[in-house]
Design a protein around this motif. Sequence first.
Motif, PDB file in Angstrom:
ATOM      1  N   VAL A  47     127.366 -27.518  98.199  1.00 18.11           N
ATOM      2  CA  VAL A  47     127.357 -26.863  99.511  1.00 18.11           C
ATOM      3  C   VAL A  47     128.755 -26.775 100.118  1.00 18.11           C
ATOM      4  CG1 VAL A  47     126.468 -27.024 101.862  1.00 18.11           C
ATOM      5  CG2 VAL A  47     124.956 -27.524  99.925  1.00 18.11           C
ATOM      6  N   VAL A  48     129.497 -27.868 100.062  1.00 16.70           N
ATOM      7  CA  VAL A  48     130.814 -27.900 100.703  1.00 16.70           C
ATOM      8  C   VAL A  48     131.869 -27.173  99.875  1.00 16.70           C
ATOM      9  CG1 VAL A  48     132.662 -29.418 101.532  1.00 16.70           C
ATOM     10  CG2 VAL A  48     130.266 -30.045 101.912  1.00 16.70           C
ATOM     11  N   LEU A  49     131.766 -27.272  98.543  1.00 18.29           N
ATOM     12  CA  LEU A  49     132.787 -26.670  97.683  1.00 18.29           C
ATOM     13  C   LEU A  49     132.312 -25.375  97.036  1.00 18.29           C
ATOM     14  CD1 LEU A  49     134.090 -29.962  96.030  1.00 18.29           C
ATOM     15  CD2 LEU A  49     135.202 -28.627  97.823  1.00 18.29           C
ATOM     16  N   GLY A  50     131.245 -25.454  96.243  1.00 17.09           N
ATOM     17  CA  GLY A  50     130.783 -24.283  95.501  1.00 17.09           C
ATOM     18  C   GLY A  50     130.418 -23.102  96.379  1.00 17.09           C
ATOM     19  N   ALA A  51     129.671 -23.350  97.435  1.00 20.78           N
ATOM     20  CA  ALA A  51     129.228 -22.259  98.309  1.00 20.78           C
ATOM     21  C   ALA A  51     130.386 -21.598  99.045  1.00 20.78           C
ATOM     22  CB  ALA A  51     128.194 -22.775  99.319  1.00 20.78           C
ATOM     23  N   ARG A  52     131.512 -22.292  99.170  1.00 22.38           N
ATOM     24  CA  ARG A  52     132.684 -21.740  99.857  1.00 22.38           C
ATOM     25  C   ARG A  52     133.691 -21.144  98.887  1.00 22.38           C
ATOM     26  NH1 ARG A  52     134.797 -26.462 103.520  1.00 22.38           N
ATOM     27  NH2 ARG A  52     136.186 -24.794 104.289  1.00 22.38           N
ATOM     28  N   GLY A  53     133.350 -21.117  97.592  1.00 15.79           N
ATOM     29  CA  GLY A  53     134.216 -20.467  96.615  1.00 15.79           C
ATOM     30  C   GLY A  53     135.202 -21.368  95.920  1.00 15.79           C
ATOM     31  N   TYR A  54     135.169 -22.677  96.188  1.00 13.85           N
ATOM     32  CA  TYR A  54     136.047 -23.615  95.482  1.00 13.85           C
ATOM     33  C   TYR A  54     135.352 -24.005  94.172  1.00 13.85           C
ATOM     34  CZ  TYR A  54     138.240 -23.880 100.082  1.00 13.85           C
ATOM     35  OH  TYR A  54     138.855 -23.579 101.275  1.00 13.85           O
ATOM     36  N   LEU A  55     135.346 -23.069  93.244  1.00 15.76           N
ATOM     37  CA  LEU A  55     134.494 -23.215  92.070  1.00 15.76           C
ATOM     38  C   LEU A  55     134.967 -24.298  91.109  1.00 15.76           C
ATOM     39  CD1 LEU A  55     133.685 -19.467  91.299  1.00 15.76           C
ATOM     40  CD2 LEU A  55     132.428 -21.099  92.724  1.00 15.76           C
ATOM     41  N   VAL A  56     136.283 -24.426  90.918  1.00 15.64           N
ATOM     42  CA  VAL A  56     136.783 -25.444  90.000  1.00 15.64           C
ATOM     43  C   VAL A  56     136.465 -26.835  90.535  1.00 15.64           C
ATOM     44  CG1 VAL A  56     138.841 -26.454  88.939  1.00 15.64           C
ATOM     45  CG2 VAL A  56     138.614 -23.974  89.079  1.00 15.64           C
ATOM     46  N   ALA A  57     136.817 -27.071  91.801  1.00 14.20           N
ATOM     47  CA  ALA A  57     136.537 -28.373  92.410  1.00 14.20           C
ATOM     48  C   ALA A  57     135.032 -28.635  92.458  1.00 14.20           C
ATOM     49  CB  ALA A  57     137.127 -28.437  93.812  1.00 14.20           C
ATOM     50  N   GLY A  58     134.268 -27.613  92.815  1.00 14.69           N
ATOM     51  CA  GLY A  58     132.823 -27.766  92.880  1.00 14.69           C
ATOM     52  C   GLY A  58     132.216 -28.122  91.535  1.00 14.69           C
ATOM     53  N   ALA A  59     132.669 -27.434  90.481  1.00 11.72           N
ATOM     54  CA  ALA A  59     132.136 -27.703  89.144  1.00 11.72           C
ATOM     55  C   ALA A  59     132.466 -29.119  88.698  1.00 11.72           C
ATOM     56  CB  ALA A  59     132.707 -26.694  88.143  1.00 11.72           C
ATOM     57  N   LEU A  60     133.673 -29.585  88.990  1.00  9.34           N
ATOM     58  CA  LEU A  60     134.072 -30.932  88.582  1.00  9.34           C
ATOM     59  C   LEU A  60     133.291 -31.999  89.343  1.00  9.34           C
ATOM     60  CD1 LEU A  60     137.949 -30.461  88.284  1.00  9.34           C
ATOM     61  CD2 LEU A  60     136.270 -30.606  86.432  1.00  9.34           C
ATOM     62  N   VAL A  61     133.132 -31.799  90.652  1.00  8.28           N
ATOM     63  CA  VAL A  61     132.397 -32.771  91.464  1.00  8.28           C
ATOM     64  C   VAL A  61     130.931 -32.817  91.049  1.00  8.28           C
ATOM     65  CG1 VAL A  61     131.554 -33.277  93.804  1.00  8.28           C
ATOM     66  CG2 VAL A  61     133.953 -32.659  93.446  1.00  8.28           C
ATOM     67  N   VAL A  62     130.326 -31.645  90.894  1.00  6.89           N
ATOM     68  CA  VAL A  62     128.908 -31.599  90.514  1.00  6.89           C
ATOM     69  C   VAL A  62     128.697 -32.233  89.142  1.00  6.89           C
ATOM     70  CG1 VAL A  62     127.040 -30.039  89.839  1.00  6.89           C
ATOM     71  CG2 VAL A  62     128.295 -29.635  91.962  1.00  6.89           C
ATOM     72  N   THR A  63     129.593 -31.936  88.186  1.00 11.19           N
ATOM     73  CA  THR A  63     129.464 -32.515  86.847  1.00 11.19           C
ATOM     74  C   THR A  63     129.575 -34.037  86.899  1.00 11.19           C
ATOM     75  OG1 THR A  63     130.370 -30.543  85.803  1.00 11.19           O
ATOM     76  CG2 THR A  63     130.434 -32.569  84.521  1.00 11.19           C
ATOM     77  N   PHE A  64     130.532 -34.531  87.670  1.00 12.82           N
ATOM     78  CA  PHE A  64     130.721 -35.986  87.788  1.00 12.82           C
ATOM     79  C   PHE A  64     129.457 -36.659  88.310  1.00 12.82           C
ATOM     80  CE2 PHE A  64     131.782 -39.647  90.469  1.00 12.82           C
ATOM     81  CZ  PHE A  64     132.409 -40.469  89.539  1.00 12.82           C
ATOM     82  N   PHE A  65     128.916 -36.125  89.399  1.00 15.55           N
ATOM     83  CA  PHE A  65     127.746 -36.771  89.987  1.00 15.55           C
ATOM     84  C   PHE A  65     126.471 -36.508  89.180  1.00 15.55           C
ATOM     85  CE2 PHE A  65     130.471 -37.051  93.757  1.00 15.55           C
ATOM     86  CZ  PHE A  65     130.202 -38.360  94.135  1.00 15.55           C
ATOM     87  N   ALA A  66     126.448 -35.396  88.439  1.00 21.60           N
ATOM     88  CA  ALA A  66     125.277 -35.134  87.590  1.00 21.60           C
ATOM     89  C   ALA A  66     125.166 -36.172  86.478  1.00 21.60           C
ATOM     90  CB  ALA A  66     125.366 -33.728  86.998  1.00 21.60           C
ATOM     91  N   LEU A  67     126.289 -36.771  86.097  1.00 22.50           N
ATOM     92  CA  LEU A  67     126.271 -37.791  85.049  1.00 22.50           C
ATOM     93  C   LEU A  67     125.548 -39.059  85.489  1.00 22.50           C
ATOM     94  CD1 LEU A  67     129.872 -37.444  83.562  1.00 22.50           C
ATOM     95  CD2 LEU A  67     127.709 -36.688  82.555  1.00 22.50           C
TER      96      LEU A  67
END
Length: 209
Positions: A47-67
């Motif tokens: 919501v904070v990163l991906g939805a605002r277009g910060y795709l690289v940061a969003g992908a890294l954060v989501v991947t980290f927490f998905a683990l």
Amino acid sequence: MAKIFQVSARAGMTRVVEPIARTLLRVGVTPNAVTVAGTLGVVVGSVVLGARGYLVAGALVVTFFALTDLLDGTMARMSGGSSRFGAFLDSSMDRVSDGAVFGAVAYWLATQNNHVGVAAALICLVAGGLVSYVKARAEGLGMTCNVGIAERTERLLIVGVGGLLTGLGLDWALVTALWLLAAVSVFTVGQRMTHVYRQAQRAESGVGV
């Protein structure tokens, strides 16, 4: 071949995760707490990163927490096995995470007037929910449903790679990944429904499942 690679990758990750899981259990952290924390991390990253277009940061954060999916499962195993509520909580939080990821992607694509991408993201959201629901419903009826080429880990990996590449400048990557994911998710729903149908037919005809 893909299944062998997936099993090997999971085994390798487990060896990395086990010391972390052991440490968390030692200091009193529960598997359920890790499940909730991981979900919150995915939601915030989406919501904070991906939805605002910060795709690289969003992908890294989501991947980290998905683990944390692997971490809480390892902790549950080490502490004597997952409780019924723990399994229920884990499945429920997975649906929250998936909704946040694909909802955020759909929102961002809508702000870019990319209606083709929005359609793909919505198909992924609905089909992904069906993939999980069909399995849960089948198991609730006493059947098995451990088939499919697009389980949750693979779905998040595909959309994560697409988001990362788009964030690095390949504008077409995310939409392409979403349509690929939409196709394999719909196919997986069909696989699972066919698998359950055959079991039901055998059971009704008196043949062992």
